[in-house]
Design a protein around this motif. Structure first.
Motif, PDB file in Angstrom:
ATOM      1  N   THR A 178       5.906  -0.771   1.004  1.00  0.00           N
ATOM      2  CA  THR A 178       5.958  -0.381  -0.283  1.00  0.00           C
ATOM      3  C   THR A 178       7.599  -0.626  -0.588  1.00  0.00           C
ATOM      4  O   THR A 178       8.525  -0.162   0.015  1.00  0.00           O
ATOM      5  CB  THR A 178       5.709   0.972  -0.473  1.00  0.00           C
ATOM      6  OG1 THR A 178       4.412   1.277   0.109  1.00  0.00           O
ATOM      7  CG2 THR A 178       5.987   1.434  -1.787  1.00  0.00           C
ATOM      8  N   PRO A 221       3.695   2.978  -5.540  1.00  0.00           N
ATOM      9  CA  PRO A 221       3.310   1.566  -5.971  1.00  0.00           C
ATOM     10  C   PRO A 221       3.420   1.336  -7.411  1.00  0.00           C
ATOM     11  O   PRO A 221       3.303   2.429  -8.061  1.00  0.00           O
ATOM     12  CB  PRO A 221       1.694   1.610  -5.569  1.00  0.00           C
ATOM     13  CG  PRO A 221       1.490   3.186  -5.581  1.00  0.00           C
ATOM     14  CD  PRO A 221       2.653   3.715  -4.936  1.00  0.00           C
ATOM     15  N   THR A 279      -3.420   2.052 -10.402  1.00  0.00           N
ATOM     16  CA  THR A 279      -2.273   1.712  -9.362  1.00  0.00           C
ATOM     17  C   THR A 279      -2.534   0.383  -9.083  1.00  0.00           C
ATOM     18  O   THR A 279      -3.779  -0.117  -8.896  1.00  0.00           O
ATOM     19  CB  THR A 279      -2.384   2.581  -8.158  1.00  0.00           C
ATOM     20  OG1 THR A 279      -2.134   3.921  -8.241  1.00  0.00           O
ATOM     21  CG2 THR A 279      -1.472   2.170  -7.090  1.00  0.00           C
ATOM     22  N   ARG A 280      -1.505  -0.561  -9.054  1.00  0.00           N
ATOM     23  CA  ARG A 280      -1.718  -2.026  -8.633  1.00  0.00           C
ATOM     24  C   ARG A 280      -1.742  -1.893  -7.137  1.00  0.00           C
ATOM     25  O   ARG A 280      -0.618  -1.598  -6.413  1.00  0.00           O
ATOM     26  CB  ARG A 280      -0.534  -2.556  -9.066  1.00  0.00           C
ATOM     27  CG  ARG A 280      -0.423  -2.811 -10.686  1.00  0.00           C
ATOM     28  CD  ARG A 280       0.712  -3.657 -11.226  1.00  0.00           C
ATOM     29  NE  ARG A 280       0.663  -4.972 -10.951  1.00  0.00           N
ATOM     30  CZ  ARG A 280       1.334  -6.040 -11.666  1.00  0.00           C
ATOM     31  NH1 ARG A 280       1.651  -5.944 -12.604  1.00  0.00           N
ATOM     32  NH2 ARG A 280       0.972  -7.375 -10.965  1.00  0.00           N
ATOM     33  N   ARG A 281      -2.920  -2.028  -6.593  1.00  0.00           N
ATOM     34  CA  ARG A 281      -3.001  -1.933  -4.994  1.00  0.00           C
ATOM     35  C   ARG A 281      -2.584  -3.263  -4.500  1.00  0.00           C
ATOM     36  O   ARG A 281      -2.506  -3.195  -3.068  1.00  0.00           O
ATOM     37  CB  ARG A 281      -4.404  -1.706  -4.755  1.00  0.00           C
ATOM     38  CG  ARG A 281      -5.054  -0.140  -5.564  1.00  0.00           C
ATOM     39  CD  ARG A 281      -6.232  -0.052  -5.275  1.00  0.00           C
ATOM     40  NE  ARG A 281      -7.127  -0.715  -6.048  1.00  0.00           N
ATOM     41  CZ  ARG A 281      -8.249  -0.969  -6.288  1.00  0.00           C
ATOM     42  NH1 ARG A 281      -9.125  -0.416  -5.362  1.00  0.00           N
ATOM     43  NH2 ARG A 281      -9.064  -1.616  -7.103  1.00  0.00           N
ATOM     44  N   HIS A 282      -2.687  -4.496  -4.874  1.00  0.00           N
ATOM     45  CA  HIS A 282      -2.341  -5.642  -4.270  1.00  0.00           C
ATOM     46  C   HIS A 282      -1.068  -6.371  -4.533  1.00  0.00           C
ATOM     47  O   HIS A 282      -0.678  -7.231  -3.753  1.00  0.00           O
ATOM     48  CB  HIS A 282      -3.517  -6.516  -4.557  1.00  0.00           C
ATOM     49  CG  HIS A 282      -4.810  -6.016  -4.197  1.00  0.00           C
ATOM     50  ND1 HIS A 282      -5.170  -5.633  -2.963  1.00  0.00           N
ATOM     51  CD2 HIS A 282      -5.737  -5.557  -5.052  1.00  0.00           C
ATOM     52  CE1 HIS A 282      -6.374  -5.287  -3.087  1.00  0.00           C
ATOM     53  NE2 HIS A 282      -7.016  -5.113  -4.381  1.00  0.00           N
ATOM     54  N   SER A 302       0.977  -1.236  -0.036  1.00  0.00           N
ATOM     55  CA  SER A 302      -0.126  -0.106   0.125  1.00  0.00           C
ATOM     56  C   SER A 302       0.847   1.134  -0.089  1.00  0.00           C
ATOM     57  O   SER A 302       2.025   1.139   0.559  1.00  0.00           O
ATOM     58  CB  SER A 302      -0.771   0.079   1.232  1.00  0.00           C
ATOM     59  OG  SER A 302      -0.407   0.078   2.392  1.00  0.00           O
ATOM     60  N   SER A 303       0.515   2.126  -0.553  1.00  0.00           N
ATOM     61  CA  SER A 303       1.293   3.672  -0.841  1.00  0.00           C
ATOM     62  C   SER A 303       1.655   4.184   0.540  1.00  0.00           C
ATOM     63  O   SER A 303       0.683   4.292   1.469  1.00  0.00           O
ATOM     64  CB  SER A 303       0.448   4.477  -1.534  1.00  0.00           C
ATOM     65  OG  SER A 303       1.480   5.549  -2.003  1.00  0.00           O
TER      66      SER A 303
END
Length: 57
Positions: free
Chosen positions: A16, A31, A40-43, A10-11
């Motif tokens: 990160t 991210p 954004t690739r969140r996972h 997570s940013s």
């Protein structure tokens, strides 16, 4: 059967990756992005970033 996923990120927190991503050009601490930087690739992160992080450790 499927490759293992990279750990979630997570940013702005300590999970990160502190390495730039060669796949999407994200800077260290930011991210990864998908779709030419529009999402954004969140996972997870790109495999190339995981390899870059391992190379700097």
């Amino acid at each position: 059967m499927f490759p293992a996923r990279t750990p979630p990120i997570s940013s702005g927190d300590e999970t990160t990756p502190h390495a730039a991503c060669p796949a999407c050009d994200s800077q260290p601490g930011a991210p990864c992005t998908s779709h030419s930087g529009t999402r954004t690739r969140r996972h997870d992160v790109h495999r190339a970033r995981t390899a870059a992080l391992a190379a700097t450790s």
